[in-house]
Motif scaffolding. Structure first.
Motif, PDB file in Angstrom:
ATOM      1  N   CYS A 138      55.778   2.099 -16.690  1.00  0.00           N
ATOM      2  CA  CYS A 138      56.112   3.112 -17.585  1.00  0.00           C
ATOM      3  C   CYS A 138      56.078   4.288 -17.040  1.00  0.00           C
ATOM      4  O   CYS A 138      55.329   4.654 -15.957  1.00  0.00           O
ATOM      5  N   ALA A 139      56.915   5.335 -17.382  1.00  0.00           N
ATOM      6  CA  ALA A 139      57.093   6.804 -16.609  1.00  0.00           C
ATOM      7  C   ALA A 139      57.344   7.951 -17.547  1.00  0.00           C
ATOM      8  O   ALA A 139      57.946   7.491 -18.885  1.00  0.00           O
ATOM      9  N   ALA A 140      57.125   8.754 -17.272  1.00  0.00           N
ATOM     10  CA  ALA A 140      57.518   9.933 -18.063  1.00  0.00           C
ATOM     11  C   ALA A 140      57.598  11.532 -17.560  1.00  0.00           C
ATOM     12  O   ALA A 140      57.082  11.440 -16.319  1.00  0.00           O
ATOM     13  N   ASP A 141      58.341  12.076 -18.013  1.00  0.00           N
ATOM     14  CA  ASP A 141      58.582  13.533 -17.576  1.00  0.00           C
ATOM     15  C   ASP A 141      58.876  14.440 -18.664  1.00  0.00           C
ATOM     16  O   ASP A 141      59.456  13.938 -19.761  1.00  0.00           O
ATOM     17  N   PHE A 142      58.352  15.680 -18.623  1.00  0.00           N
ATOM     18  CA  PHE A 142      58.836  16.742 -19.551  1.00  0.00           C
ATOM     19  C   PHE A 142      60.161  17.118 -19.606  1.00  0.00           C
ATOM     20  O   PHE A 142      60.665  17.652 -20.564  1.00  0.00           O
ATOM     21  N   ARG A 143      60.444  17.443 -18.343  1.00  0.00           N
ATOM     22  CA  ARG A 143      61.946  18.366 -17.974  1.00  0.00           C
ATOM     23  C   ARG A 143      63.262  17.383 -17.702  1.00  0.00           C
ATOM     24  O   ARG A 143      64.191  17.813 -18.129  1.00  0.00           O
ATOM     25  N   GLN A 144      63.227  16.349 -17.344  1.00  0.00           N
ATOM     26  CA  GLN A 144      64.184  15.425 -16.871  1.00  0.00           C
ATOM     27  C   GLN A 144      64.219  14.066 -17.587  1.00  0.00           C
ATOM     28  O   GLN A 144      63.011  13.709 -17.972  1.00  0.00           O
ATOM     29  N   CYS A 145      65.296  13.560 -17.715  1.00  0.00           N
ATOM     30  CA  CYS A 145      65.581  12.015 -18.191  1.00  0.00           C
ATOM     31  C   CYS A 145      66.708  11.627 -17.607  1.00  0.00           C
ATOM     32  O   CYS A 145      67.471  12.035 -16.888  1.00  0.00           O
ATOM     33  N   GLY A 146      66.748  10.330 -17.501  1.00  0.00           N
ATOM     34  CA  GLY A 146      67.675   9.410 -16.956  1.00  0.00           C
ATOM     35  C   GLY A 146      67.275   8.314 -16.100  1.00  0.00           C
ATOM     36  O   GLY A 146      66.149   7.836 -16.169  1.00  0.00           O
ATOM     37  N   TRP A 147      67.976   7.512 -15.454  1.00  0.00           N
ATOM     38  CA  TRP A 147      67.949   6.476 -14.738  1.00  0.00           C
ATOM     39  C   TRP A 147      67.240   6.698 -13.361  1.00  0.00           C
ATOM     40  O   TRP A 147      66.899   5.712 -12.726  1.00  0.00           O
ATOM     41  N   ALA A 148      67.496   7.872 -12.817  1.00  0.00           N
ATOM     42  CA  ALA A 148      66.831   8.170 -11.427  1.00  0.00           C
ATOM     43  C   ALA A 148      65.240   8.220 -11.461  1.00  0.00           C
ATOM     44  O   ALA A 148      64.770   9.143 -11.955  1.00  0.00           O
ATOM     45  N   TRP A 149      64.708   7.169 -10.868  1.00  0.00           N
ATOM     46  CA  TRP A 149      63.331   7.012 -11.050  1.00  0.00           C
ATOM     47  C   TRP A 149      62.416   8.178 -10.261  1.00  0.00           C
ATOM     48  O   TRP A 149      61.410   8.614 -10.851  1.00  0.00           O
ATOM     49  N   TRP A 150      63.102   8.828  -9.498  1.00  0.00           N
ATOM     50  CA  TRP A 150      62.430   9.737  -8.591  1.00  0.00           C
ATOM     51  C   TRP A 150      62.198  11.089  -9.233  1.00  0.00           C
ATOM     52  O   TRP A 150      61.549  12.096  -8.957  1.00  0.00           O
ATOM     53  N   VAL A 151      62.862  11.183 -10.651  1.00  0.00           N
ATOM     54  CA  VAL A 151      62.591  12.613 -11.261  1.00  0.00           C
ATOM     55  C   VAL A 151      61.431  12.448 -12.223  1.00  0.00           C
ATOM     56  O   VAL A 151      61.087  13.251 -12.805  1.00  0.00           O
ATOM     57  N   TYR A 152      60.955  11.464 -12.335  1.00  0.00           N
ATOM     58  CA  TYR A 152      59.768  11.281 -13.380  1.00  0.00           C
ATOM     59  C   TYR A 152      58.346  11.665 -12.574  1.00  0.00           C
ATOM     60  O   TYR A 152      58.119  11.067 -11.448  1.00  0.00           O
ATOM     61  N   ASN A 153      57.938  12.495 -13.149  1.00  0.00           N
ATOM     62  CA  ASN A 153      56.534  12.888 -12.512  1.00  0.00           C
ATOM     63  C   ASN A 153      55.212  12.001 -12.770  1.00  0.00           C
ATOM     64  O   ASN A 153      54.082  12.215 -11.912  1.00  0.00           O
ATOM     65  N   TYR A 154      55.455  11.247 -14.085  1.00  0.00           N
ATOM     66  CA  TYR A 154      54.147  10.446 -14.222  1.00  0.00           C
ATOM     67  C   TYR A 154      54.397   8.917 -14.458  1.00  0.00           C
ATOM     68  O   TYR A 154      55.480   8.641 -15.115  1.00  0.00           O
ATOM     69  N   TRP A 155      53.526   8.124 -13.870  1.00  0.00           N
ATOM     70  CA  TRP A 155      53.541   6.858 -13.725  1.00  0.00           C
ATOM     71  C   TRP A 155      52.233   5.967 -14.057  1.00  0.00           C
ATOM     72  O   TRP A 155      51.268   6.443 -13.649  1.00  0.00           O
ATOM     73  N   GLY A 156      52.655   4.908 -14.736  1.00  0.00           N
ATOM     74  CA  GLY A 156      51.436   3.943 -14.685  1.00  0.00           C
ATOM     75  C   GLY A 156      51.510   3.375 -13.668  1.00  0.00           C
ATOM     76  O   GLY A 156      51.815   3.332 -12.413  1.00  0.00           O
ATOM     77  N   GLN A 157      50.297   2.260 -13.799  1.00  0.00           N
ATOM     78  CA  GLN A 157      49.813   1.511 -12.526  1.00  0.00           C
ATOM     79  C   GLN A 157      50.856   0.152 -12.367  1.00  0.00           C
ATOM     80  O   GLN A 157      50.826  -0.200 -11.116  1.00  0.00           O
TER      81      GLN A 157
END
Length: 122
Positions: free
Chosen positions: A95-114
């Motif tokens: 699972c991943a989260a981001d405050f500013r961006q959204c979409g299918w590009a995984w590299w834009v997400y700043n927060y990730w689970g293990q």
């Protein structure tokens, strides 16, 4: 400190179901875009399902009609219900989260689970 903790992976036979959970710590996750991504050995990480801060939901074509993303605001938890599982769904799920961006590009997400492993046997 933002933390995402996944659980619920496992091994199932084709046609079976699993529900993944992602517990969120450190922020009010209703204001974030959140998604489920997966990565199989030797393959690039790919998006599975996304839920934006406004509640809009998107699914990858490969899982439409079989997977459902949802969130429980009271529990601060994101879910992925996976039905009619196929061997090709075998992967590590994140699972991943981001405050500013959204979409299918995984590299834009700043927060990730293990990650949590899902294995589907034929």
């Amino acid at each position: 400190q933002v933390q995402l903790v996944e659980s619920g992976g496992g091994s199932v036979q084709a046609g079976g179901s699993l529900r993944l959970s992602c517990a969120v710590f450190g922020y009010t996750y209703s204001s974030y875009c959140m998604g489920w991504f997966r990565q199989a050995p030797g393959k690039e990480r790919e998006g599975v399902a996304i839920i934006d801060s406004d509640g809009s939901i998107s699914y990858a074509d490969s899982v439409k009609g079989r997977f459902a993303i949802s969130k429980d605001n009271a529990k601060n938890t994101l879910y992925l219900q996976m039905n009619s599982l196929k061997p090709e769904d075998t992967a590590m799920y994140y699972c991943a989260a981001d405050f500013r961006q959204c979409g299918w590009a995984w590299w834009v997400y700043n927060y990730w689970g293990q990650g949590t492993q899902v294995t589907v046997s034929s």
